[in-house]
Write a protein that holds these residues in place. Sequence first.
Motif, PDB file in Angstrom:
ATOM      1  N   ALA A 173       0.832  -1.207   0.000  1.00  0.00           N
ATOM      2  CA  ALA A 173       0.000   0.000   0.000  1.00  0.00           C
ATOM      3  C   ALA A 173       0.862   1.251   0.000  1.00  0.00           C
ATOM      4  O   ALA A 173       1.892   1.319   0.689  1.00  0.00           O
ATOM      5  N   SER A 174       0.439   2.221  -0.792  1.00  0.00           N
ATOM      6  CA  SER A 174       1.164   3.492  -0.856  1.00  0.00           C
ATOM      7  C   SER A 174       1.163   4.165   0.512  1.00  0.00           C
ATOM      8  O   SER A 174       0.233   4.026   1.307  1.00  0.00           O
ATOM      9  N   GLY A 175       2.246   4.904   0.763  1.00  0.00           N
ATOM     10  CA  GLY A 175       2.372   5.607   2.025  1.00  0.00           C
ATOM     11  C   GLY A 175       3.048   4.800   3.113  1.00  0.00           C
ATOM     12  O   GLY A 175       3.229   5.299   4.224  1.00  0.00           O
ATOM     13  N   ASN A 176       3.426   3.544   2.818  1.00  0.00           N
ATOM     14  CA  ASN A 176       4.074   2.679   3.811  1.00  0.00           C
ATOM     15  C   ASN A 176       5.539   2.447   3.452  1.00  0.00           C
ATOM     16  O   ASN A 176       5.951   2.581   2.292  1.00  0.00           O
ATOM     17  N   VAL A 177       6.326   2.044   4.460  1.00  0.00           N
ATOM     18  CA  VAL A 177       7.715   1.631   4.270  1.00  0.00           C
ATOM     19  C   VAL A 177       7.807   0.138   4.551  1.00  0.00           C
ATOM     20  O   VAL A 177       7.368  -0.323   5.611  1.00  0.00           O
ATOM     21  N   TYR A 178       8.337  -0.623   3.589  1.00  0.00           N
ATOM     22  CA  TYR A 178       8.423  -2.073   3.719  1.00  0.00           C
ATOM     23  C   TYR A 178       9.890  -2.507   3.691  1.00  0.00           C
ATOM     24  O   TYR A 178      10.734  -1.891   3.014  1.00  0.00           O
ATOM     25  N   THR A 179      10.180  -3.599   4.405  1.00  0.00           N
ATOM     26  CA  THR A 179      11.509  -4.209   4.375  1.00  0.00           C
ATOM     27  C   THR A 179      11.399  -5.580   3.721  1.00  0.00           C
ATOM     28  O   THR A 179      10.632  -6.430   4.174  1.00  0.00           O
ATOM     29  N   TYR A 180      12.157  -5.769   2.653  1.00  0.00           N
ATOM     30  CA  TYR A 180      12.142  -7.030   1.910  1.00  0.00           C
ATOM     31  C   TYR A 180      13.461  -7.768   2.135  1.00  0.00           C
ATOM     32  O   TYR A 180      14.532  -7.152   2.248  1.00  0.00           O
ATOM     33  N   GLU A 181      13.366  -9.098   2.209  1.00  0.00           N
ATOM     34  CA  GLU A 181      14.556  -9.931   2.421  1.00  0.00           C
ATOM     35  C   GLU A 181      14.441 -11.191   1.564  1.00  0.00           C
ATOM     36  O   GLU A 181      13.347 -11.753   1.408  1.00  0.00           O
ATOM     37  N   LEU A 182      15.566 -11.624   1.010  1.00  0.00           N
ATOM     38  CA  LEU A 182      15.606 -12.805   0.150  1.00  0.00           C
ATOM     39  C   LEU A 182      16.310 -13.945   0.881  1.00  0.00           C
ATOM     40  O   LEU A 182      17.312 -13.734   1.558  1.00  0.00           O
ATOM     41  N   ALA A 183      15.771 -15.159   0.744  1.00  0.00           N
ATOM     42  CA  ALA A 183      16.407 -16.358   1.320  1.00  0.00           C
ATOM     43  C   ALA A 183      16.432 -17.442   0.254  1.00  0.00           C
ATOM     44  O   ALA A 183      15.489 -17.576  -0.532  1.00  0.00           O
ATOM     45  N   ASP A 184      17.532 -18.204   0.216  1.00  0.00           N
ATOM     46  CA  ASP A 184      17.574 -19.377  -0.661  1.00  0.00           C
ATOM     47  C   ASP A 184      17.475 -20.634   0.196  1.00  0.00           C
ATOM     48  O   ASP A 184      17.939 -20.649   1.342  1.00  0.00           O
ATOM     49  N   VAL A 185      16.877 -21.677  -0.346  1.00  0.00           N
ATOM     50  CA  VAL A 185      16.669 -22.934   0.368  1.00  0.00           C
ATOM     51  C   VAL A 185      17.285 -24.061  -0.458  1.00  0.00           C
ATOM     52  O   VAL A 185      16.950 -24.228  -1.633  1.00  0.00           O
ATOM     53  N   SER A 186      18.198 -24.824   0.163  1.00  0.00           N
ATOM     54  CA  SER A 186      18.890 -25.905  -0.549  1.00  0.00           C
ATOM     55  C   SER A 186      17.992 -27.142  -0.635  1.00  0.00           C
ATOM     56  O   SER A 186      16.947 -27.231   0.011  1.00  0.00           O
ATOM     57  N   PHE A 187      18.452 -28.123  -1.440  1.00  0.00           N
ATOM     58  CA  PHE A 187      17.712 -29.385  -1.533  1.00  0.00           C
ATOM     59  C   PHE A 187      17.663 -30.094  -0.182  1.00  0.00           C
ATOM     60  O   PHE A 187      16.771 -30.897   0.070  1.00  0.00           O
ATOM     61  N   GLY A 188      18.643 -29.809   0.694  1.00  0.00           N
ATOM     62  CA  GLY A 188      18.644 -30.386   2.034  1.00  0.00           C
ATOM     63  C   GLY A 188      17.820 -29.575   3.014  1.00  0.00           C
ATOM     64  O   GLY A 188      17.902 -29.793   4.217  1.00  0.00           O
ATOM     65  N   ASN A 189      17.032 -28.606   2.502  1.00  0.00           N
ATOM     66  CA  ASN A 189      16.132 -27.773   3.295  1.00  0.00           C
ATOM     67  C   ASN A 189      16.874 -26.854   4.264  1.00  0.00           C
ATOM     68  O   ASN A 189      16.366 -26.504   5.331  1.00  0.00           O
ATOM     69  N   VAL A 190      18.100 -26.436   3.884  1.00  0.00           N
ATOM     70  CA  VAL A 190      18.842 -25.453   4.668  1.00  0.00           C
ATOM     71  C   VAL A 190      18.554 -24.074   4.099  1.00  0.00           C
ATOM     72  O   VAL A 190      18.784 -23.819   2.913  1.00  0.00           O
ATOM     73  N   GLU A 191      18.015 -23.192   4.930  1.00  0.00           N
ATOM     74  CA  GLU A 191      17.631 -21.850   4.485  1.00  0.00           C
ATOM     75  C   GLU A 191      18.719 -20.849   4.855  1.00  0.00           C
ATOM     76  O   GLU A 191      19.217 -20.831   5.983  1.00  0.00           O
ATOM     77  N   THR A 192      19.094 -19.996   3.884  1.00  0.00           N
ATOM     78  CA  THR A 192      20.103 -18.965   4.107  1.00  0.00           C
ATOM     79  C   THR A 192      19.529 -17.623   3.702  1.00  0.00           C
ATOM     80  O   THR A 192      19.128 -17.430   2.548  1.00  0.00           O
ATOM     81  N   LYS A 193      19.460 -16.683   4.656  1.00  0.00           N
ATOM     82  CA  LYS A 193      18.934 -15.356   4.366  1.00  0.00           C
ATOM     83  C   LYS A 193      20.043 -14.420   3.909  1.00  0.00           C
ATOM     84  O   LYS A 193      21.197 -14.552   4.313  1.00  0.00           O
ATOM     85  N   HIS A 194      19.650 -13.457   3.071  1.00  0.00           N
ATOM     86  CA  HIS A 194      20.577 -12.457   2.567  1.00  0.00           C
ATOM     87  C   HIS A 194      20.180 -11.082   3.088  1.00  0.00           C
ATOM     88  O   HIS A 194      19.267 -10.959   3.908  1.00  0.00           O
ATOM     89  N   GLY A 195      20.846 -10.050   2.604  1.00  0.00           N
ATOM     90  CA  GLY A 195      20.624  -8.718   3.134  1.00  0.00           C
ATOM     91  C   GLY A 195      19.228  -8.185   2.862  1.00  0.00           C
ATOM     92  O   GLY A 195      18.498  -8.649   1.987  1.00  0.00           O
ATOM     93  N   GLU A 196      18.852  -7.164   3.635  1.00  0.00           N
ATOM     94  CA  GLU A 196      17.524  -6.561   3.535  1.00  0.00           C
ATOM     95  C   GLU A 196      17.544  -5.350   2.603  1.00  0.00           C
ATOM     96  O   GLU A 196      18.574  -4.688   2.433  1.00  0.00           O
ATOM     97  N   VAL A 197      16.381  -5.054   2.007  1.00  0.00           N
ATOM     98  CA  VAL A 197      16.181  -3.858   1.184  1.00  0.00           C
ATOM     99  C   VAL A 197      14.936  -3.160   1.682  1.00  0.00           C
ATOM    100  O   VAL A 197      13.889  -3.792   1.884  1.00  0.00           O
ATOM    101  N   GLU A 198      15.026  -1.858   1.891  1.00  0.00           N
ATOM    102  CA  GLU A 198      13.887  -1.085   2.391  1.00  0.00           C
ATOM    103  C   GLU A 198      13.291  -0.265   1.252  1.00  0.00           C
ATOM    104  O   GLU A 198      14.011   0.362   0.462  1.00  0.00           O
TER     105      GLU A 198
END
Length: 499
Positions: A377-402
């Motif tokens: 929604a317009s007028g808001n500030v959001y923080t987005y983050e990307l994570a990759d998940v391996s075939f072994g179900n290990v999740e790794t998060k990366h840096g945030e973007v606002e």
Amino acid sequence: MKKLCVLFLGVALCVSLLAENALESIQKSSVRINGTNYNCSSDGYTLNFNGDLGDLGSLVLGGKCEVKENNQRAVVGGINVYMYYSFDKSDWTEISLLSEGNTLSGPTYDNTYYSKYNQTVSLSEYSNNEVCTLYVYFKATQNSTNETDPETDPETSPYEAYFTRVADITFTDGSSFSPDVTLGSNDQAIGRFDLNADVTGASLTAASVTLNGTRTGISNIKLWSSADDVFDGTDTQLGSTVEIDPVASPADFSGFISSIATGGTYYFVTADVAEGATNSVRGTIEDNSDLTVSSGEVSETLSSETLSSSDLALPITLTYFTAEGLNGTVEIRWETASETENSHFLIYRDDAVIGRVEGAGTVSEPQHYCFTDNFAASGNVYTYELADVSFGNVETKHGEVEVELVAGAENADNFILNAAYPNPFNPRTVISMRCETGSDAVVTVYNTQGVPVKELINGYVEPGTYEITWDAVGMPSGVYIVRMTAGNVLRSRKIVLMK
């Protein structure tokens, strides 16, 4: 008859005298402790025993001495030779040094040896590093002169043997430990093992850890001790940091003393993991010699013992990750330089998963991805983050973007901030922007803590395309955010400086 009586009395007196002088002294005595002989005839009669006690609950004790006797004299009665031992000189244990049926009588030689070995002495009441002294002396029946006689003179020191118990160390590998690593972060735990001592006093003084796997982006390997199985800020670093990834060589740690608790002490191996780290790494203890223990012995033979339940997967090399507000929606784009066993990506908005994008598995070519958030929604500030998940179900998060969605951003297409090139870069990169209408504009470079490090534009710009070069000489390697504000539009791009 009178002559016969005198002769009889003379013979009786002679036999009596012979009996009194049958033994002269004990000499050349020695004590054997766990297979090692110690000469008790040396100066001071102190047995400095510092060897391996073997069975921690007991030691094997034996004695040997030489009794000097009057040569060719009749011996009246039997002779017995004893060794006595005690831990406090108040309660002596007697061991006869004569074998069964070996009591002497009749003419003997000047010097006769007596010995009896393999007597078990309990150590169960002593703990490690407790002062423990074993006292030993020898005694023969009849008129032998002893070197010391604690039974009649307890203040006289007999032969003494000092020793400490050796702790039995149990090693537990890291097969129950699952690494959870955040890219672009320092001191990430990649392995763990546990040492447990059966008595206090044992210490770990050196360790050598082999890092298996082919990877990039691993540095500053460290060893830590911990009172529990969780790595946190209360743990203690041991030895020096191995700053450069040793690759095929072990990471060696020494110059420290870490007490091994009877309830167990945990040891963690950590590393700094770069934002663009790739492939995998796994720590192992190769064999017993890679762990140096003081006042203790590892109770088993170690051979390639793992320090984690699985390889630490570093599945992707992320080139960039951006999120841009556009007409009431947010368009999220990212690019990978390579991927290893990458199952899928998760897109987070304000710590909640809002989307999933399938990964490319294992590839060495760049991959481009896009996801649109239609519920911003317009007028808001959001923080987005990307994570990759391996075939072994290990999740790794990366840096945030606002991203800030400014109300009334219907003219967002009039202002575009293009991807920087090259990216990653060293030390210069070109940032391109386009303005369809003239406007006041500000373009600033921020670090990941939100601190501005360089202002590129601040003022009115005419319509057109602009290319701005940022020279990052003197800046540290890492992730930076380029943010453009033009009119009521906010744009941002992630750039990576890799020196």
